[in-house]
Enzyme design. Structure first.
Site, short mmCIF file in Angstrom:
data_model
loop_
_atom_site.label_atom_id
_atom_site.label_comp_id
_atom_site.label_asym_id
_atom_site.label_seq_id
_atom_site.Cartn_x
_atom_site.Cartn_y
_atom_site.Cartn_z
N GLU A 158 42.72 40.15 38.96
CA GLU A 158 41.85 41.33 38.99
C GLU A 158 42.14 42.12 37.73
OE1 GLU A 158 39.55 41.96 40.97
OE2 GLU A 158 39.96 40.75 42.74
N CYS A 188 40.45 50.50 37.42
CA CYS A 188 39.82 49.44 36.63
C CYS A 188 38.31 49.42 36.83
CB CYS A 188 40.42 48.09 36.97
SG CYS A 188 40.52 47.77 38.73
N LYS A 233 56.27 42.09 42.42
CA LYS A 233 56.84 43.00 41.42
C LYS A 233 55.93 44.20 41.25
CE LYS A 233 56.44 43.25 36.88
NZ LYS A 233 56.40 44.70 36.69
N GLU A 279 38.38 49.54 27.42
CA GLU A 279 38.82 50.26 28.60
C GLU A 279 39.84 51.33 28.17
OE1 GLU A 279 40.99 47.92 31.49
OE2 GLU A 279 39.99 48.98 33.12
#
Lengths: 484, 286
Positions: free
Chosen positions: A261, A295, A187, A392
């Site tokens: 991840e 990331c 997806k 983040e």
């Protein structure tokens, strides 16, 4: 502050004519495009202009069920029985077709994602082709992967990827899975599905057996249906730490294998003996590459106090030369923020940075009227307690902190629940090795940043997730040691 | 008159010391026929927390020892195991209801396994590390590193061989461990603690809690400072699922329960389960 450049850049637009976008897309199941079980669909837009690019099918649980069934059939009847050498040839074919159609993919990626064409053209798509080429060569050498002489595939892999590197993340997931002998249901992210759907055409051109790769579009609910599907043997996810934790909870007590991840808050540590110009370029690359939608972005700059003033001056001067704007202009350095939602989050966290007393600075730059944009930004006077130093942001926002001793740098760098990546800038080899040893991070870039290669493992410590992608460990994530 | 034997008070092993459970609780350890062997300490949530604290404190020192040194210390442990061979045989025999010959085989296998793991300390990096041939001018090296504090629920049936088969692979690479021993067969674990305490193994590298895993393990699974959990000895599927779910809160690395034949050569998967891969890049020729 530097003056305005003497020479303006002439526009250098990349033509869109190489790309043919359909007005609507179905789901890619069992080797062909099919309609969704319900009429639900959503639009994918160009974040640079807000222009609607295409209508995409919203897959529901029934669609996911069909895709998993197709993957299971292909696994049982074809893919798991095929000699590795034959699987390899399919993957080589895919690698070649992607290289042949590289420009088309690059333009489509920049249109759908908002990233500068020079990055999609020179970084993303070449790596995609290389990823398939690298893992193609593993398909007939699994006995050398370190898991015994006859390692086994898991079966059907459910894979969910993010919007920051849409096709590259697809390659990171599909290439090792197929090389190891798994079949996949993937997806793509809801804001960036188009290159994955174009990849479906590549599978057709390569005559990949139907059902080996299935692509279902949709949002969180579609992803959840994949994760929870009882006939999925392996879940691979790249995305936020929160969703990663939800996935880990959801597979608890099942036999599913998982690799995750997740997020990061990388420290980029600059020592007083660092080569300044290289460090400045590395800092810029570390946080402004792909609009900071990375990331492993170097979002916390740790500068040794004695070089702080000089480094900040040079960094600001360098930032004034960054060109923000049309992703399809070949001179653009920073493109559009991927979505209105992401832009809102970047604005919100930056406002919190202001409110908590950090000092915000951006170079003078004019942002386009339409689309989603955020100027490259640095915050100085940041402490470890600031939210912009802890959370983040996933945007072009750099927090600058200082340190005095190497021990303090390590302490601050490791002071986060994340542990994905880090940067070290110093001319002293012994210091590089000592600091790299002490950093709790899966990737350490010394005197460089944001480098990727299919032969090189990538992945995090602590709450940045588990498992590695790339290299031999990336293959092992899709294999199991043969037992009983 | 016959001499009365001097009995031992069995305690926990935390941070290199042998405390009683802070809860003051004990439970009866019985032999395979249900006869009383000893009162074992019944560890509590607080004991588990103390053990995690001790394991965290020991991690920095243990993980930065040279692999050679870790190997020597593990080998030293095997020497001490050998010295207590008779005691282990009698405890394993009583706990597991084996014949003397069977118990001797199990103990010998446990000692040999510890020696086998000792030899891995300075080889693991070479076997699972890589020099990566990247396509850009960069030096690129992947090396394994310990993940941190590992919580272990020891196998419930194999009181010594199973126990060393889950402790040794975790510590040989530099992790530190909190282990909950077999509930019904705790004595070999306590004796192993005494071996570890006299083997040059720094205090806190291995912490042994005797007690009920169903009571203690949830606290270990939800503990934010535990990096990985080995559910080897969790036999209840519902509990295993709950522990896995709790482990998601800080994304612990999880080794799920599985049918394991502890008598066969284990392979390296139990060691690699508690490793991270660190990849370091540096430009070449700049």
């Amino acid at each position: 502050m530097a003056d305005k450049p003497i020479f303006e850049y002439a526009p250098a637009p990349q033509s869109r004519s190489v790309v043919d976008i359909r007005s609507s897309y179905g789901l890619f199941i069992g080797g062909e495009f099919v309609e969704g079980a319900s009429a639900a669909s959503f639009k994918t837009i160009s974040p640079a202009t807000e222009e609607v690019l295409a209508e995409v099918t919203e897959a529901n649980a029934e669609d996911v069920d069909r895709a998993v069934a197709a993957a299971r059939r292909a696994y049982t009847r074809v893919w798991s029985r095929m000699p590795g050498a034959e699987r390899a040839k399919y993957l080589y074919r895919i690698a070649r077709i992607i290289a042949e159609r590289a420009r088309e993919f690059a333009v489509l990626e920049s249109l759908d994602n908002g990233k500068p064409i020079k990055e999609s053209r020179d970084a993303d798509i070449p790596l995609v082709a290389q990823w398939f080429f690298y893992y193609a060569g593993w398909a007939d050498k699994l006995a050398y992967a370190g898991l015994g002489t006859n390692p086994k595939a898991h079966g059907v892999a459910g894979q969910i990827i993010p919007w920051n590197f849409p096709l590259m993340m697809l390659a990171w997931k599909i290439a090792p899975a197929l090389a190891a002998g798994n079949t996949v249901v993937l997806k793509p992210a809801e804001t960036t599905p188009l290159t994955a759907l174009l990849f479906a055409e590549v599978c057709q051109q390569a005559d990949l057996p139907p059902g080996v790769v299935n692509i279902v579009t949709g949002a969180g609910a579609t992803g959840q249906a994949i994760v929870e599907h009882p006939d999925v043997d392996k879940v691979a996810f790249t995305g936020s730490t929160d969703v990663g934790k939800a996935i880990a909870r959801s597979v608890a007590g099942t036999r599913k294998k998982v690799t995750l991840e997740l997020g990061g808050k990388a420290a980029n540590i600059v020592f007083d003996d660092a080569p300044v110009d290289q460090a400045v370029d590395g800092i810029v690359n570390g946080i402004f590459f792909n609009q900071g939608h990375v990331c492993c972005a170097g979002s916390r700059l740790l500068v040794q106090e004695s070089v702080y003033d000089e480094l900040l001056d040079r960094l600001k001067r360098r930032m004034t030369t960054l060109r923000v704007g049309d992703p399809l202009d070949k001179n653009t350095d920073i493109g559009a923020i991927n979505s209105a939602e992401q832009l809102a989050r970047i604005r919100e966290l930056s406002a919190i940075g202001d409110a908590e007393g950090a000092e915000r600075w951006s170079p003078p730059c004019e942002l386009p009227a339409n689309g989603f944009w955020f100027a490259p930004t640095i915050f100085t006077g940041v402490t470890q307690a600031h939210r912009i130093a802890r959370e983040e942001i996933f945007g072009p926002v750099l927090s600058v902190l200082t340190f005095r001793t190497p021990a303090e740098a390590v302490e601050k760098a490791n002071n986060t629940p994340y542990g994905l990546s880090a940067g070290v800038w110093t001319e002293k080899g012994s210091r590089i090795l000592s600091i790299a040893n002490q950093l709790r991070a899966g990737v350490v870039w010394a005197n460089t940043f944001n480098k990727f290669d299919p032969a090189s493992p990538f992945g995090g410590y602590k709450e940045s997730g588990y498992g590695r992608e790339g290299g031999k460990p990336g293959l092992a994530a899709y294999l199991t040691e043969e037992s009983n | 008159m016959a001499r009365l034997d001097v009995r031992k008070t069995y305690k926990l092993y935390i941070g290199g010391a042998f405390p009683r459970s802070e809860s003051g609780r004990t439970y009866e350890a019985l032999d395979a026929k249900g006869r009383f062997l000893a009162n074992a300490a019944q560890a509590s949530r607080k004991d588990a927390r103390d053990a995690v604290g001790a394991a965290r404190k020991a991690f920095g020192g243990w993980s930065t020892r040279t692999p050679y040194n870790r190997g020597q210390i593990l080998y030293r442990t095997a020497e001490m195991l050998e010295g207590r061979r008779d005691q282990f045989i009698s405890e394993v025999k009583a706990s597991e209801g084996l014949t003397a010959a069977q118990a001797a085989r199990a103990v010998d296998a446990a000692i040999d396994r510890w020696v086998w793991y000792a030899g891995w300390s300075d080889k693991l990096t070479q076997v699972v590390g890589n020099a990566n041939p990247v396509s850009t001018p960069h030096f690129n090296l992947s090396t394994p590193e310990p993940t941190g504090v590992v919580a272990v629920v020891a196998p419930q049936d194999s009181s010594l061989l199973g126990l060393v088969s889950v402790i040794a692979p975790a510590i040989v690479s530099g992790n530190t461990v909190v282990v909950v021993s077999s509930y019904e067969r705790p004595l070999p674990a306590i004796t192993l603690s005494e071996v570890l305490a006299t083997s040059d193994l720094p205090g806190g590298v291995v912490n042994v809690l005797t007690g009920d895993a169903t009571e203690i393990a949830p606290w270990l699974a939800s503990h934010r400072d535990v990096n990985a959990i080995d559910l080897a000895g969790v036999t209840d599927e519902t509990l295993a699922a709950e522990l896995e779910e709790a482990s998601a809160d800080n994304l612990k690395r999880v080794v799920r329960p599985s049918e394991t034949d502890w008598s066969t050569e284990p392979g390296i998967t139990r060691m690699t389960a508690f490793l991270e891969t660190k990849t370091v890049w540096h430009p070449i020729g700049v």
